[in-house]
Every structure is written in structure tokens, then in C-alpha cells.
Design a protein around this motif. Sequence first.
Motif, short mmCIF file in Angstrom:
data_model
loop_
_atom_site.label_atom_id
_atom_site.label_comp_id
_atom_site.label_asym_id
_atom_site.label_seq_id
_atom_site.Cartn_x
_atom_site.Cartn_y
_atom_site.Cartn_z
N MET A 262 0.85 -1.18 0.00
CA MET A 262 0.00 0.00 0.00
C MET A 262 0.89 1.25 0.00
N PRO A 263 0.62 2.17 -0.89
CA PRO A 263 1.43 3.39 -0.97
C PRO A 263 0.96 4.50 -0.02
N PHE A 264 1.82 5.47 0.17
CA PHE A 264 1.48 6.68 0.91
C PHE A 264 0.88 7.68 -0.07
N TYR A 265 -0.14 8.38 0.36
CA TYR A 265 -0.76 9.43 -0.45
C TYR A 265 -0.75 10.72 0.35
N ARG A 266 -0.47 11.82 -0.34
CA ARG A 266 -0.45 13.14 0.30
C ARG A 266 -1.75 13.86 -0.02
N TYR A 267 -2.30 14.51 0.98
CA TYR A 267 -3.54 15.27 0.82
C TYR A 267 -3.36 16.64 1.47
N TYR A 268 -4.12 17.61 0.96
CA TYR A 268 -4.07 18.97 1.47
C TYR A 268 -5.49 19.41 1.80
N CYS A 269 -5.66 20.02 2.95
CA CYS A 269 -6.97 20.53 3.34
C CYS A 269 -6.99 22.03 3.06
N GLU A 270 -7.86 22.45 2.15
CA GLU A 270 -7.95 23.87 1.82
C GLU A 270 -8.63 24.68 2.92
N LYS A 271 -9.38 24.00 3.77
CA LYS A 271 -10.08 24.70 4.85
C LYS A 271 -9.12 25.11 5.97
N MET B 122 -2.62 4.13 2.32
CA MET B 122 -3.94 3.66 1.86
C MET B 122 -3.82 2.70 0.69
N LYS B 123 -4.86 1.92 0.47
CA LYS B 123 -4.96 1.06 -0.70
C LYS B 123 -5.23 1.91 -1.93
N MET B 124 -4.77 1.46 -3.09
CA MET B 124 -5.04 2.17 -4.33
C MET B 124 -6.55 2.20 -4.57
N GLY B 125 -7.06 3.36 -4.98
CA GLY B 125 -8.47 3.51 -5.26
C GLY B 125 -9.35 3.73 -4.05
N GLU B 126 -8.78 3.69 -2.86
CA GLU B 126 -9.54 3.92 -1.63
C GLU B 126 -9.99 5.38 -1.56
N LYS B 127 -11.19 5.61 -1.07
CA LYS B 127 -11.74 6.96 -0.95
C LYS B 127 -10.91 7.80 0.01
N ALA B 128 -10.70 9.05 -0.38
CA ALA B 128 -9.94 9.97 0.46
C ALA B 128 -10.67 10.21 1.78
N PRO B 129 -9.94 10.21 2.88
CA PRO B 129 -10.57 10.51 4.18
C PRO B 129 -10.87 11.99 4.31
N ASP B 130 -11.63 12.33 5.32
CA ASP B 130 -11.86 13.74 5.66
C ASP B 130 -10.67 14.22 6.49
N CYS B 131 -10.49 15.52 6.55
CA CYS B 131 -9.40 16.11 7.32
C CYS B 131 -9.53 15.68 8.78
N PRO B 132 -8.45 15.12 9.35
CA PRO B 132 -8.51 14.70 10.75
C PRO B 132 -8.60 15.86 11.74
N ASP B 133 -8.23 17.09 11.30
CA ASP B 133 -8.26 18.24 12.20
C ASP B 133 -9.60 18.98 12.18
N CYS B 134 -10.10 19.26 10.95
CA CYS B 134 -11.31 20.09 10.86
C CYS B 134 -12.49 19.39 10.20
N GLY B 135 -12.28 18.19 9.65
CA GLY B 135 -13.36 17.46 9.00
C GLY B 135 -13.62 17.89 7.57
N GLY B 136 -12.81 18.83 7.06
CA GLY B 136 -12.97 19.31 5.69
C GLY B 136 -12.56 18.29 4.65
N GLU B 137 -12.86 18.60 3.39
CA GLU B 137 -12.52 17.71 2.29
C GLU B 137 -11.05 17.85 1.94
#
Length: 66
Positions: free
Chosen positions: A1-10, A19-34
Amino acid sequence: MPFYRYYCEKCKKEFEFFMKMGEKAPDCPDCGGELVKQLPRIQIKGSSNSCSSGSCSGCSGCSTHA
């Protein structure tokens, strides 16, 4: 399983998830944003510009020696 980087604009924070490939992106762990998926960081071995550091040995790919 690879590492994926995400950015919260909120809340303007960056996160990495294992995460597994194709797995749905989680919500922001801090604010719940996309979270928005970021491009992976790629580092190529030997890609530093040795000409600018003064240690160039006369390579043909260097504009200083062209």
C-alpha cells in the motif's frame, strides 16, 4: 500500500495516509474538511545541479560548459 499526500484547503494543512489504491480519500482529521490529493514528491538520484555548487567536472549537460 502506498502513501498518499492530501491537502486541506479549509485548515491549510498537509497530511499523508497509508492507503490502498483507489480507496476513498478521508476527511481532514483536524477540521473534518474535504482533502485534495496532491502530486507525489519524486526525488531523482543525482538530480542536483552540481554546476551551481561549483563542483562541476565539465559535464556536457551543463550550460556553464556548453
